[in-house]
Design a protein around this motif. Structure first.
Motif, mmCIF file in Angstrom:
data_model
loop_
_atom_site.group_PDB
_atom_site.id
_atom_site.type_symbol
_atom_site.label_atom_id
_atom_site.label_comp_id
_atom_site.label_asym_id
_atom_site.label_seq_id
_atom_site.Cartn_x
_atom_site.Cartn_y
_atom_site.Cartn_z
ATOM 1 N N ARG A 1 -21.107 20.450 2.322
ATOM 2 C CA ARG A 1 -22.400 20.964 1.882
ATOM 3 C C ARG A 1 -23.431 19.851 1.746
ATOM 4 N N LYS A 2 -24.602 20.123 2.306
ATOM 5 C CA LYS A 2 -25.770 19.233 2.192
ATOM 6 C C LYS A 2 -25.422 17.777 2.509
ATOM 7 N N SER A 3 -24.657 17.582 3.565
ATOM 8 C CA SER A 3 -24.212 16.233 3.935
ATOM 9 C C SER A 3 -24.955 15.671 5.142
ATOM 10 N N TYR A 4 -25.898 16.425 5.685
ATOM 11 C CA TYR A 4 -26.722 15.944 6.799
ATOM 12 C C TYR A 4 -28.167 15.889 6.316
ATOM 13 N N PHE A 5 -28.817 14.756 6.509
ATOM 14 C CA PHE A 5 -30.189 14.569 6.049
ATOM 15 C C PHE A 5 -31.127 14.462 7.233
ATOM 16 N N TYR A 6 -32.151 15.304 7.241
ATOM 17 C CA TYR A 6 -33.200 15.242 8.261
ATOM 18 C C TYR A 6 -34.296 14.316 7.737
ATOM 19 N N SER A 7 -34.360 13.102 8.273
ATOM 20 C CA SER A 7 -35.322 12.123 7.761
ATOM 21 C C SER A 7 -36.768 12.538 8.037
ATOM 22 N N ASP A 8 -36.990 13.332 9.079
ATOM 23 C CA ASP A 8 -38.364 13.736 9.401
ATOM 24 C C ASP A 8 -38.923 14.771 8.423
ATOM 25 N N THR A 9 -38.048 15.580 7.812
ATOM 26 C CA THR A 9 -38.521 16.621 6.889
ATOM 27 C C THR A 9 -38.073 16.395 5.449
ATOM 28 N N GLY A 10 -37.136 15.466 5.249
ATOM 29 C CA GLY A 10 -36.622 15.230 3.907
ATOM 30 C C GLY A 10 -35.677 16.313 3.419
ATOM 31 N N GLU A 11 -35.171 17.131 4.343
ATOM 32 C CA GLU A 11 -34.287 18.237 3.974
ATOM 33 C C GLU A 11 -32.824 17.879 4.233
ATOM 34 N N TYR A 12 -31.954 18.547 3.498
ATOM 35 C CA TYR A 12 -30.514 18.411 3.696
ATOM 36 C C TYR A 12 -29.978 19.668 4.362
ATOM 37 N N ASP A 13 -28.885 19.493 5.093
ATOM 38 C CA ASP A 13 -28.233 20.621 5.758
ATOM 39 C C ASP A 13 -26.727 20.425 5.656
ATOM 40 N N ASP A 14 -26.001 21.492 5.864
ATOM 41 C CA ASP A 14 -24.541 21.439 5.852
ATOM 42 C C ASP A 14 -24.012 20.949 7.186
ATOM 43 N N LYS A 15 -22.835 20.335 7.159
ATOM 44 C CA LYS A 15 -22.057 20.048 8.362
ATOM 45 C C LYS A 15 -20.873 21.019 8.327
ATOM 46 N N ILE A 16 -20.760 21.820 9.368
ATOM 47 C CA ILE A 16 -19.714 22.844 9.426
ATOM 48 C C ILE A 16 -18.716 22.417 10.495
ATOM 49 N N TYR A 17 -17.494 22.134 10.059
ATOM 50 C CA TYR A 17 -16.486 21.522 10.922
ATOM 51 C C TYR A 17 -15.532 22.520 11.552
ATOM 52 N N TYR A 18 -15.201 22.215 12.816
ATOM 53 C CA TYR A 18 -14.215 22.971 13.589
ATOM 54 C C TYR A 18 -13.268 21.978 14.247
ATOM 55 N N GLY A 19 -12.046 22.429 14.533
ATOM 56 C CA GLY A 19 -11.099 21.574 15.222
ATOM 57 C C GLY A 19 -10.126 22.404 16.047
ATOM 58 N N VAL A 20 -9.488 21.721 16.973
ATOM 59 C CA VAL A 20 -8.429 22.335 17.773
ATOM 60 C C VAL A 20 -7.385 21.255 17.994
ATOM 61 N N ILE A 21 -6.119 21.639 17.892
ATOM 62 C CA ILE A 21 -5.040 20.692 18.127
ATOM 63 C C ILE A 21 -4.218 21.170 19.321
ATOM 64 N N ARG A 22 -3.499 20.247 19.881
ATOM 65 C CA ARG A 22 -2.718 20.494 21.088
ATOM 66 C C ARG A 22 -1.865 21.762 20.971
ATOM 67 N N SER A 23 -1.190 21.950 19.837
ATOM 68 C CA SER A 23 -0.287 23.090 19.688
ATOM 69 C C SER A 23 -1.020 24.428 19.530
ATOM 70 N N ASP A 24 -2.344 24.404 19.317
ATOM 71 C CA ASP A 24 -3.114 25.654 19.240
ATOM 72 C C ASP A 24 -3.213 26.346 20.593
ATOM 73 N N LEU A 25 -3.155 25.558 21.668
ATOM 74 C CA LEU A 25 -3.366 26.117 23.013
ATOM 75 C C LEU A 25 -2.051 26.243 23.740
ATOM 76 N N LYS A 26 -1.961 27.279 24.525
ATOM 77 C CA LYS A 26 -0.790 27.487 25.379
ATOM 78 C C LYS A 26 -1.117 26.916 26.756
ATOM 79 N N LEU A 27 -0.671 25.689 26.996
ATOM 80 C CA LEU A 27 -0.981 25.033 28.267
ATOM 81 C C LEU A 27 0.212 25.067 29.198
#
Length: 160
Positions: free
Chosen positions: A134-160
């Protein structure tokens, strides 16, 4: 590149990169990227629209942790081509490349809270929501904060 994305202030602001305004500066950037391919952990791909043989964006690892076998990925697509599944196709292809051709075990990315379309790209590419800083990204041009929303994928998630 210049016509489709790297000269577009909105695209580059969402991507977190500067705007390039002339061919000379783009040539310098391309030279820098090409020389970086000598490094083992440098990965960057052009997103090319095959029908026109035209670069409409890019996708790259912005960080590779070789010790833990993790790559952070980023991408951008020109505004005229957004919403047409090109980013999803590119991201899905890169994820498959990673797990088929490298020793990496994880690909991760975040999108800013106000860039919901990027979040949809991550979801469609089979990446899983993992949390919000939460509020971990700062826009220096506007002085506002925004969230960073994380996603991931690991090798075993995919059937290759």
């Amino acid at each position: 590149m210049l016509r489709n994305w790297i000269g577009d202030e909105e695209v580059q602001a969402n991507y977190g990169e500067p705007v390039y305004e002339d061919i000379e500066s783009i040539h310098e950037l391309l030279q820098k990227w090409m020389s970086s391919y000598a490094k083992q952990d440098f990965y960057r791909w052009a997103v090319v629209l095959q029908e026109k043989n035209e670069c409409i964006g890019q996708i790259a690892f912005c960080h590779v942790d070789s010790v833990h076998h993790v790559a952070d990925i980023e991408y951008c697509i020109g505004r005229a081509y957004q919403g047409q599944e090109y980013a999803t196709e590119a991201l899905t292809s890169v994820i498959h490349f990673v797990f088929e051709k490298t020793g990496l075990n994880r690909v991760q990315a975040f999108h800013r809270g106000r860039n919901l379309s990027s979040g949809r790209v991550l979801q469609k590419a089979q990446m899983k929501y993992e949390g919000t800083l939460r509020k971990s990204y700062f826009y220096s041009d506007t002085g506002e904060y925004d969230d960073k929303i994380y996603y991931g994928v690991i090798r075993s998630d995919l059937k290759l």
